[in-house]
Design a protein around this motif. Structure first.
Motif, PDB file in Angstrom:
ATOM      1  N   SER A 473       0.949  -1.158   0.045  1.00  0.00           N
ATOM      2  CA  SER A 473       0.018   0.024   0.139  1.00  0.00           C
ATOM      3  C   SER A 473       0.725   1.273   0.121  1.00  0.00           C
ATOM      4  O   SER A 473       0.686   2.310  -0.720  1.00  0.00           O
ATOM      5  CB  SER A 473      -0.908  -0.162   1.226  1.00  0.00           C
ATOM      6  N   LEU A 474       1.841   1.245   0.680  1.00  0.00           N
ATOM      7  CA  LEU A 474       3.058   2.372   0.906  1.00  0.00           C
ATOM      8  C   LEU A 474       3.466   2.438  -0.291  1.00  0.00           C
ATOM      9  O   LEU A 474       3.508   3.735  -0.896  1.00  0.00           O
ATOM     10  CB  LEU A 474       3.812   2.061   1.906  1.00  0.00           C
ATOM     11  N   TYR A 475       3.706   1.596  -1.322  1.00  0.00           N
ATOM     12  CA  TYR A 475       4.632   1.629  -2.366  1.00  0.00           C
ATOM     13  C   TYR A 475       3.465   2.181  -3.324  1.00  0.00           C
ATOM     14  O   TYR A 475       3.787   2.967  -4.378  1.00  0.00           O
ATOM     15  CB  TYR A 475       5.049   0.219  -2.811  1.00  0.00           C
ATOM     16  N   GLN A 476       2.324   1.705  -3.537  1.00  0.00           N
ATOM     17  CA  GLN A 476       1.367   2.081  -4.471  1.00  0.00           C
ATOM     18  C   GLN A 476       0.795   3.639  -4.378  1.00  0.00           C
ATOM     19  O   GLN A 476       0.643   4.085  -5.471  1.00  0.00           O
ATOM     20  CB  GLN A 476       0.161   1.380  -4.533  1.00  0.00           C
ATOM     21  N   ARG A 477       0.963   3.945  -3.192  1.00  0.00           N
ATOM     22  CA  ARG A 477       0.537   5.485  -3.070  1.00  0.00           C
ATOM     23  C   ARG A 477       1.320   6.268  -3.375  1.00  0.00           C
ATOM     24  O   ARG A 477       1.167   7.627  -3.950  1.00  0.00           O
ATOM     25  CB  ARG A 477       0.264   5.896  -1.365  1.00  0.00           C
ATOM     26  N   HIS A 478       2.721   6.062  -3.784  1.00  0.00           N
ATOM     27  CA  HIS A 478       3.755   7.049  -4.275  1.00  0.00           C
ATOM     28  C   HIS A 478       4.148   6.828  -5.583  1.00  0.00           C
ATOM     29  O   HIS A 478       4.893   7.318  -6.250  1.00  0.00           O
ATOM     30  CB  HIS A 478       5.042   6.734  -3.257  1.00  0.00           C
ATOM     31  N   THR A 479       3.712   5.712  -6.313  1.00  0.00           N
ATOM     32  CA  THR A 479       4.130   5.242  -7.697  1.00  0.00           C
ATOM     33  C   THR A 479       3.529   6.083  -8.799  1.00  0.00           C
ATOM     34  O   THR A 479       2.586   6.793  -8.436  1.00  0.00           O
ATOM     35  CB  THR A 479       3.799   3.996  -7.939  1.00  0.00           C
TER      36      THR A 479
END
Length: 614
Positions: A473-479
Motif C-alpha cells: 500500500s505504501l509503495y502504490q501510494r507513491h508510484t
C-alpha cells in the motif's frame, strides 16, 4: 475472464438471471476491453492483492518503449447491426497460461468474437467487477484510493493530480533555495581576511562569487539578511579576531553573520563575556553556541566544563544584554558520540539547553550535523519539532512572549565522493547512503524502482516492521502511472514512513525517560567545521580531476522539501544549511540551480520536455 480450453471466456462474478443478462447484452452490444472505453487510453493497473510484483516487473520492462497494443488510444466501439457468428473454439490438450501475466496484449486480441450469450456474460461480469471495486473504494481510507475504480470507469487522471503534487514540490524546492544558510571559514568571506590570499589568487571568496553573479546579470544567490555561519576552528583565543572581521564584512554586505562560540575556548568567564560583546559590536545578532571539539582535553581549564549547556545557563543575561536575539544550538540526527549515539538522550540535552533561552524570550536555532540517511533525518526532524513545540506550549502558559524555534539542517554541498567519504569517517557519520538510498535500491540503474527492487531494499531501509500488505500500500501510494518509483516519489515514501504514527511520537513524551541526561562525554569526534575551508579545496578538492564522482545531496533535499510541503512548514522555519566541503563555487552552482528550478530533476520535468518536443 478465465482461459477455457485454450480460449478466453467470461465467468460471471455473481449469479444473474437470463433476463438481466439479456438486458445487459442489449445495453452493451459491443464491449471494449476493460479500461478502454470510448475516447480513453488503456493503462496498466496494479491489480488488487498480491499480484503486484509480477505486474510491476512487467511495467518496468515495457516502460522504455510501450507497445502499441498496450498504450495506443482505443477508437470508440461501433455497434454491430448483427452479431458475427462465433469462430470455432480449438480444443487443446492442456489450457494455456493467461497471456496477461506475461505480456500486455489486450484481451480483445486474444479471443475470437464472443457469441451473444458469452457477450452477455461478459457484460454482467464487468458490471459486477465495477460494483465490487466501488464497494472497495468506499471502505478504503481517503488517502488510499482504489486505483481499479478509475480504470473501470474509464477515468485516467486521479482525484489528486500527480502534476499538481510535483508542481507544489517544485515550488517548495525553489523556496528552500531562496531561504537557506551556509557555513564559511573566516578567510572564505573576503580576500585578505584572516590570512586569506589577496584578490586574484586562489578560489573566489563568498562575496566575490556573489559579485560575479550580479555582474553577469544573474539573480543573486545570497539574499539580504540570510544567515551565514562563520566557524571558529583554531584553538587560540585570538582567532576570534578573524571571526569578528569576517562577521563585520558580512554584516556590512547586508547579511546576518552567525559566528561560532565554542565553550571550550574560554578559560575564564570574562573571556567569554568580552568575546560575546565584541561579536555583537560588529553586527552579529545570532550566535551558534557549541561545546567545542577539544572540550574533553580542556575540562580542567575550561570555564564551562559542561560545554554549551553550561555556557547558555551561565551567560544568558550577558547574551541578551549584548543584543543577540537568536542562539543556535547543535542538533545531532545520528546522536551525539559522547552519549553513545543515543538520539533520545542527545535530544534531552538539546531541550534542556533550549528551555532557558525560550523562557528568556530568545529564539532557538537548531543547526544540525550533516546526515546521509534521509529517512532518519526526517524522523529526527519530526520528533524534535514536536518536542520543541510542546516545550514552547508549556512555556507560553507562564511567559508572555516565548522565543521561537527554527532549524538549519546540515547538508554537504557538491563534494568529490572520496573526500566526502573521508570526512564522514573522521566525523563518524554513517555513510551507507552517502550518494542516496535510491541509488543503492535501483539494482539495474535505470532511474526508477520497480516493486521487486523496492522489496529487495526493505531491510536496508528499515521498513521491515511493516506487513507485506502495508508495504504494498505504501509503495502504490507513491508510484507513478506506470507503477514505478522515481527519485522524488521515493523520497516522499521515505517521508511518509518517517512521520508515520508507529515511527514517531508526540510532544515531549519521547524524552520523558531521559530527563536529566548527562553532558556528552567520551572520545572527541571532529565536527564538519574542520573541513569547511575553501583555501584547502582549491581546484575542486580531493579527488577532483581523477575521475572521482561529485556527490550532490539530491535525496536529502527532496526528502526535506517533501516533508516541509506535507507538514505545511512555514518558509524559513526549516532551512537547508550547506557545508561547502567541495568548494564554495560548487555550492553556489547548486544553489543557483535550486533557485531557478533546474535541480533536482523531477519526473514531471522529463514529461513536460517530451510533450513540448512533440
Amino acid at each position: 475472464l478465465k482461459p477455457v480450453s485454450g480460449s478466453w471466456r467470461a465467468s460471471p462474478a455473481a449469479p444473474a438471471s437470463a433476463a438481466a443478462a439479456a438486458a445487459a447484452a442489449t445495453a452493451s452490444p459491443a464491449v471494449a476491453p476493460m479500461g478502454c472505453g470510448a475516447g480513453t487510453q488503456r493503462r496498466k493497473v496494479a491489480p488488487l492483492g498480491a499480484s503486484l510484483p509480477d505486474d510491476a516487473g512487467l511495467q518496468k520492462e515495457a516502460k522504455a518503449a510501450p507497445t502499441a497494443s498496450a498504450w495506443a488510444p482505443t477508437a470508440p466501439a461501433e455497434p454491430a447491426a448483427e452479431p458475427a457468428p462465433p469462430a470455432p473454439v480449438v480444443e487443446s490438450a492442456a489450457p494455456t497460461a493467461p497471456a496477461a501475466l506475461s505480456d500486455p496484449t489486450p484481451v480483445a486480441a486474444l479471443a475470437p468474437t464472443p457469441a451473444p450469450a458469452l457477450e452477455a456474460e461478459l457484460a454482467v461480469a464487468l458490471a459486477a467487477l465495477a460494483a465490487l471495486a466501488a464497494a472497495a473504494a468506499a471502505e478504503a481510507p481517503p488517502h488510499e484510493p482504489a486505483p481499479l475504480v478509475a480504470e473501470v470507469a474509464g477515468v485516467v487522471e486521479p482525484a489528486t493530480s500527480g502534476n499538481e503534487h510535483a508542481s507544489a514540490l517544485r515550488r517548495r524546492l525553489v523556496q528552500m533555495g531562496e531561504v537557506f544558510a551556509i557555513e564559511v571559514a573566516p578567510g572564505d568571506v573576503e580576500a585578505g581576511l584572516a590570512g586569506a590570499a589577496p584578490a586574484g589568487k586562489g578560489p573566489l571568496k563568498l562575496l566575490a562569487l556573489q559579485a560575479e553573479a550580479l555582474a553577469a546579470g544573474k539573480p543573486p544567490v545570497l539574499r539580504d539578511g540570510m544567515p551565514i555561519f562563520v566557524n571558529m576552528v583554531k584553538t587560540t583565543l585570538d582567532h576570534f579576531d578573524d571571526v569578528a572581521a569576517a562577521s563585520r564584512a558580512l554584516s556590512d554586505a547586508g547579511y546576518s553573520p552567525v559566528p561560532h562560540l565554542p565553550a571550550s575556548r574560554f578559560a575564564t568567564v570574562e573571556e567569554c563575556q568580552s568575546t560575546a560583546r565584541s561579536l555583537a559590536g560588529v553586527g552579529a545578532k545570532q550566535l551558534l553556541v557549541l561545546g567545542g571539539n577539544d572540550l574533553q582535553d580542556r575540562l580542567e581549564v575550561c570555564a564551562y566544563p559542561s560545554g554549551a549547556r553550561g555556557l547558555v545557563a551561565a551567560e544568558l543575561a550577558t547574551l541578551k544584554d549584548a543584543g543577540f536575539h537568536t542562539i543556535g544550538l547543535a542538533g545531532h540526527p545520528d546522536g551525539h558520540p559522547g552519549l553513545g549515539w543515543d538520539t533520545a538522550a542527545t535530544s534531552v540535552v538539546l531541550l534542556e539547553k533550549a528551555r532557558p533561552l525560550l523562557e528568556a524570550g530568545l529564539n532557538v536555532l537548531v543547526a544540525t550535523q550533516f546526515c546521509f540517511d534521509a529517512r532518519k533525518l526526517v524522523r529526527w526532524l519530526e520528533r524534535t519539532r514536536l518536542a520543541l513545540k510542546g516545550l514552547q506550549e508549556e512555556i507560553s502558559s507562564s511567559v508572555e512572549i516565548p522565543g521561537r524555534v527554527s532549524f538549519c539542517i546540515g547538508l554537504p554541498g557538491p563534494t568529490p565522493r572520496k573526500k566526502l567519504e573521508r570526512i564522514a569517517k573522521i566525523c563518524e557519520v554513517p555513510s551507507l547512503f552517502i550518494s542516496s538510498a535510491f541509488e543503492i535500491a535501483d539494482a539495474d540503474h535505470d532511474g526508477v524502482l520497480s516493486w521487486e527492487e523496492f522489496q529487495g531494499a526493505v531491510e536496508m531501509l528499515r521498513l521491515s516492521r511493516r506487513s507485506q500488505s502495508k508495504l504494498m500500500s505504501l509503495y502504490q501510494r507513491h508510484t507513478d502511472g506506470n507503477g514505478l518509483l522515481h527519485p522524488e516519489e521515493f523520497a516522499g515514501l521515505l517521508v511518509e514512513d518517517a512521520v508515520a504514527p508507529e515511527a514517531s511520537h508526540s510532544k515531549t513524551s519521547i524524552f520523558a525517560a531521559q530527563e536529566g541526561a548527562p553532558a556528552p562525554q567520551g572520545a572527541v569526534v571532529s565536527g564538519p567545521s574542520a573541513f569547511v575551508d575553501d583555501s584547502k579545496t582549491a581546484g575542486g578538492g580531493a579527488g577532483a580531476g581523477n575521475g572521482d564522482s561529485i556527490v550532490w545531496p539530491e535525496e536529502l533535499v527532496l526528502a526535506l522539501a517533501a516533508y516541509c510541503e506535507q507538514e505545511g512548514v512555514p518558509a524559513g522555519e526549516v532551512r537547508l544549511h550547506f557545508f561547502p566541503f567541495g568548494g564554495l563555487a560548487r555550492t553556489f552552482e547548486l544553489l543557483s540551480k535550486l533557485q531557478d528550478g533546474s535541480w533536482p530533476k523531477l519526473s514531471q520535468d522529463s514529461a513536460e520536455a517530451t510533450a513540448a518536443s512533440n
